[in-house]
Scaffold this motif. Sequence first.
Motif, PDB file in Angstrom:
ATOM      1  N   LEU A  60     -82.566 -82.206  19.021  1.00 19.70           N
ATOM      2  CA  LEU A  60     -83.505 -81.149  18.629  1.00 19.70           C
ATOM      3  C   LEU A  60     -82.765 -80.042  17.876  1.00 19.70           C
ATOM      4  N   GLY A  61     -81.601 -79.661  18.393  1.00 21.50           N
ATOM      5  CA  GLY A  61     -80.806 -78.617  17.742  1.00 21.50           C
ATOM      6  C   GLY A  61     -80.346 -79.028  16.358  1.00 21.50           C
ATOM      7  N   GLU A  62     -79.898 -80.274  16.223  1.00 28.64           N
ATOM      8  CA  GLU A  62     -79.445 -80.774  14.923  1.00 28.64           C
ATOM      9  C   GLU A  62     -80.605 -80.840  13.927  1.00 28.64           C
ATOM     10  N   GLU A  63     -81.777 -81.259  14.414  1.00 32.22           N
ATOM     11  CA  GLU A  63     -82.937 -81.342  13.530  1.00 32.22           C
ATOM     12  C   GLU A  63     -83.408 -79.947  13.129  1.00 32.22           C
ATOM     13  N   LEU A  64     -83.377 -79.023  14.072  1.00 34.41           N
ATOM     14  CA  LEU A  64     -83.721 -77.641  13.759  1.00 34.41           C
ATOM     15  C   LEU A  64     -82.810 -77.092  12.662  1.00 34.41           C
ATOM     16  N   ALA A  65     -81.511 -77.316  12.817  1.00 31.93           N
ATOM     17  CA  ALA A  65     -80.552 -76.843  11.820  1.00 31.93           C
ATOM     18  C   ALA A  65     -80.818 -77.471  10.460  1.00 31.93           C
ATOM     19  N   ARG A  66     -81.094 -78.776  10.460  1.00 29.88           N
ATOM     20  CA  ARG A  66     -81.368 -79.475   9.198  1.00 29.88           C
ATOM     21  C   ARG A  66     -82.568 -78.849   8.486  1.00 29.88           C
ATOM     22  N   ARG A  67     -83.603 -78.521   9.244  1.00 32.13           N
ATOM     23  CA  ARG A  67     -84.799 -77.937   8.646  1.00 32.13           C
ATOM     24  C   ARG A  67     -84.564 -76.510   8.167  1.00 32.13           C
ATOM     25  N   LEU A  68     -83.605 -75.840   8.783  1.00 36.78           N
ATOM     26  CA  LEU A  68     -83.241 -74.499   8.325  1.00 36.78           C
ATOM     27  C   LEU A  68     -82.290 -74.553   7.132  1.00 36.78           C
ATOM     28  N   GLY A  69     -81.748 -75.755   6.874  1.00 32.37           N
ATOM     29  CA  GLY A  69     -80.838 -75.928   5.748  1.00 32.37           C
ATOM     30  C   GLY A  69     -79.395 -75.606   6.060  1.00 32.37           C
ATOM     31  N   VAL A  70     -79.013 -75.721   7.349  1.00 33.75           N
ATOM     32  CA  VAL A  70     -77.627 -75.436   7.742  1.00 33.75           C
ATOM     33  C   VAL A  70     -77.112 -76.567   8.629  1.00 33.75           C
ATOM     34  N   LYS A  71     -75.810 -76.543   8.911  1.00 34.73           N
ATOM     35  CA  LYS A  71     -75.191 -77.481   9.829  1.00 34.73           C
ATOM     36  C   LYS A  71     -74.882 -76.787  11.146  1.00 34.73           C
ATOM     37  N   VAL A  72     -74.677 -77.589  12.206  1.00 34.02           N
ATOM     38  CA  VAL A  72     -74.380 -77.026  13.520  1.00 34.02           C
ATOM     39  C   VAL A  72     -72.879 -77.071  13.785  1.00 34.02           C
ATOM     40  N   GLU A  73     -72.344 -75.965  14.266  1.00 31.14           N
ATOM     41  CA  GLU A  73     -71.004 -75.938  14.838  1.00 31.14           C
ATOM     42  C   GLU A  73     -71.196 -75.763  16.345  1.00 31.14           C
ATOM     43  N   TRP A  74     -70.870 -76.803  17.104  1.00 28.84           N
ATOM     44  CA  TRP A  74     -71.061 -76.763  18.549  1.00 28.84           C
ATOM     45  C   TRP A  74     -69.850 -76.135  19.234  1.00 28.84           C
TER      46      TRP A  74
END
Length: 246
Positions: A53-67
């Motif tokens: 969910l977090g990765e998909e949210l980031a994708r839709r915002l146009g950014v990548k996730v740094e965990w």
Amino acid sequence: MLGLTLLPLSQTAQARSLSEVLKSGKIVIATDPPYKPFFYEEGGKLTGFEVELGEELARRLGVKVEWKYNKFDTLLIGLSQNRYDMVIASHGITPERLRAVDFSAPDYCSGGTILTTTNGPATAAALKGKAIGVAGGTTYSKIASGVQGAQVKTFPSTTAALQALTARKVDAILVDQFFAYEMKDSAHGKMLKVGQRLTTERVGFAIQKGKASLTGAVNPQMKKMTEDGTYLKLSQKYFGRDVRCK
């Protein structure tokens, strides 16, 4: 965690506005794996329901996730200290936590559930005079303390509480209902029994107070995931059912 890069706490990141997150091209999210099926390692990669969910949210915002990774009971403290932009770690939305941080709309609903051995106490009434194990920093400590006549024992993690149960050091543990069913289906399953759910809990992504632009961007994207079937697909993948709050 083998196969995962643990970023030291000295490498801090300011809790930022939405425009700052978008400009940087990444969103810094903290969690505390493993907590299968929500966030755990598989093949050296962090995965799970909330991770996706977090990765998909980031994708839709146009950014990548740094965990980033830290102990569960320190995650919200770290958020308030500007160490990351968001926390995704199955935090129940409580009045106490809402005084410290903001939350997204719930990403799922669950509840504190009794997990015990095959012949163990499976209801609140049956727990009278018994020892209940809980993980420190979770909402289940308070719930367990409200069970009349029970003795509450606190452990550093849910995994440690489960180990105490399988070693017969406690009579039952109080955990998230999904974790309870996951364990019932695990190698320990033959000796375990899922008991009564004592509470209903709304769970959300934690965001630092005052970051209204970020919170305001998260909720519409989560709604869109529900409407276009993305959420249901992930829910079916990890749980075999729809786990939205209804």
